[in-house]
Each structure stands twice: as C-alpha cells, then as structure tokens.
Design a protein around this motif. Structure first.
Motif, PDB file in Angstrom:
ATOM      1  N   ARG A  57       5.831  65.010 107.475  1.00 24.44           N
ATOM      2  CA  ARG A  57       6.632  64.193 108.390  1.00 24.44           C
ATOM      3  C   ARG A  57       7.539  65.066 109.261  1.00 24.44           C
ATOM      4  O   ARG A  57       7.617  64.883 110.471  1.00 24.44           O
ATOM      5  CB  ARG A  57       7.474  63.171 107.625  1.00 24.44           C
ATOM      6  CG  ARG A  57       8.379  62.351 108.550  1.00 24.44           C
ATOM      7  CD  ARG A  57       9.082  61.237 107.828  1.00 24.44           C
ATOM      8  NE  ARG A  57       8.177  60.252 107.291  1.00 24.44           N
ATOM      9  CZ  ARG A  57       7.577  59.292 108.015  1.00 24.44           C
ATOM     10  NH1 ARG A  57       7.797  59.241 109.302  1.00 24.44           N
ATOM     11  NH2 ARG A  57       6.778  58.432 107.457  1.00 24.44           N
ATOM     12  N   LEU A  60       5.511  66.926 111.918  1.00 20.41           N
ATOM     13  CA  LEU A  60       5.097  66.046 113.007  1.00 20.41           C
ATOM     14  C   LEU A  60       6.259  65.734 113.941  1.00 20.41           C
ATOM     15  O   LEU A  60       6.106  65.751 115.167  1.00 20.41           O
ATOM     16  CB  LEU A  60       4.500  64.753 112.453  1.00 20.41           C
ATOM     17  CG  LEU A  60       3.141  64.891 111.778  1.00 20.41           C
ATOM     18  CD1 LEU A  60       2.759  63.581 111.120  1.00 20.41           C
ATOM     19  CD2 LEU A  60       2.087  65.331 112.769  1.00 20.41           C
ATOM     20  N   GLN A 101       5.019  55.993 114.866  1.00 20.18           N
ATOM     21  CA  GLN A 101       4.410  57.141 114.196  1.00 20.18           C
ATOM     22  C   GLN A 101       4.445  56.927 112.682  1.00 20.18           C
ATOM     23  O   GLN A 101       3.454  57.174 111.997  1.00 20.18           O
ATOM     24  CB  GLN A 101       5.161  58.414 114.557  1.00 20.18           C
ATOM     25  CG  GLN A 101       4.656  59.636 113.828  1.00 20.18           C
ATOM     26  CD  GLN A 101       5.555  60.843 114.037  1.00 20.18           C
ATOM     27  OE1 GLN A 101       6.615  60.740 114.636  1.00 20.18           O
ATOM     28  NE2 GLN A 101       5.136  61.971 113.536  1.00 20.18           N
ATOM     29  N   SER A 105       1.311  56.693 109.887  1.00 19.82           N
ATOM     30  CA  SER A 105       1.235  57.872 109.029  1.00 19.82           C
ATOM     31  C   SER A 105       1.028  57.464 107.583  1.00 19.82           C
ATOM     32  O   SER A 105       1.549  56.454 107.126  1.00 19.82           O
ATOM     33  CB  SER A 105       2.531  58.677 109.146  1.00 19.82           C
ATOM     34  OG  SER A 105       2.505  59.742 108.244  1.00 19.82           O
ATOM     35  N   ARG A 106       0.266  58.234 106.852  1.00 15.02           N
ATOM     36  CA  ARG A 106       0.098  57.940 105.433  1.00 15.02           C
ATOM     37  C   ARG A 106       1.075  58.736 104.584  1.00 15.02           C
ATOM     38  O   ARG A 106       1.013  58.730 103.368  1.00 15.02           O
ATOM     39  CB  ARG A 106      -1.323  58.179 104.960  1.00 15.02           C
ATOM     40  CG  ARG A 106      -1.914  59.436 105.447  1.00 15.02           C
ATOM     41  CD  ARG A 106      -3.327  59.637 105.024  1.00 15.02           C
ATOM     42  NE  ARG A 106      -3.546  61.062 105.129  1.00 15.02           N
ATOM     43  CZ  ARG A 106      -4.239  61.775 104.320  1.00 15.02           C
ATOM     44  NH1 ARG A 106      -4.848  61.221 103.325  1.00 15.02           N
ATOM     45  NH2 ARG A 106      -4.352  63.051 104.480  1.00 15.02           N
TER      46      ARG A 106
END
Length: 107
Positions: A57, A60, A101, A105-106
């Motif tokens: 995270r 990103l 986002q 996101s996973r």
C-alpha cells in the motif's frame, strides 16, 4: 528490470522472513517435503503462515505521488493525452482517488 526484481525480492524477504510456523490441531509444528536437486534427496521444510504484504500500500501511494509530481509537456504527442490541466489534485480529489485505489486493492 533485473535490478528492480532483485530489490523487490529483498523487500519481500525482509517483510516476511520472520513469519510464524504453522501448527496443526494438536499444536505440533507443520512441515512439507521438498525435493532438493542440490542434495539429490527429499528434505523437510517448515510450513509458514500466509504473507501479508504490508509494504504494498505505501509503495503504491508513493508511486502515485511521484507520478503526480512529474510535469509532462503537452507538446509531446505520446504524453499529451496524460497531461492533467490542474497540476495538483484537491484534498477531496486525492481522498476519492485513494479510496478508489483501496477498493480495488487486495492489500
């Protein structure tokens, strides 16, 4: 490309090298077998818990911020379609983008 892959593998190793070993229902440590081509025999390896990817995270978010800080020239035909007329997003726009986002996101 190779240097980037190597750097990512180092980051991944540092984030996950100390994962707990899995335990079965009786509390015994769990192992798997793996064939070692170097030793030419089957060896036992510890079974560890799932990875959590805690670094993804932040990476990103940093990439998005760095990308937004770059000023593209509208005169370049290959980048003209990516030029954002407003140089900096407002706080509300940034919150919406980060929420979108996070939703996709996973991690």
């Amino acid at each position: 490309m190779f240097e980037t892959r190597k750097a990512m593998s180092v980051i991944d190793h540092d984030a996950h090298h100390d994962r707990e070993q899995l335990l079965d229902a009786e509390g015994q440590q769990m192992y798997s077998t793996k064939y070692s081509r170097a030793q030419k025999k089957t060896v036992l390896v510890k079974r560890k818990g799932k990875k959590t990817f805690p670094y993804v995270r932040q990476m990103l978010e940093d990439m998005v911020e760095r990308r937004r800080s770059i000023t593209l020239s509208a005169s370049e035909p290959r980048t003209a379609r990516y030029v954002n007329p407003s140089s900096t997003p407002t706080a509300e726009e940034k919150a919406v983008l980060l929420a979108e986002q996070a939703a996709h996101s996973r991690f």
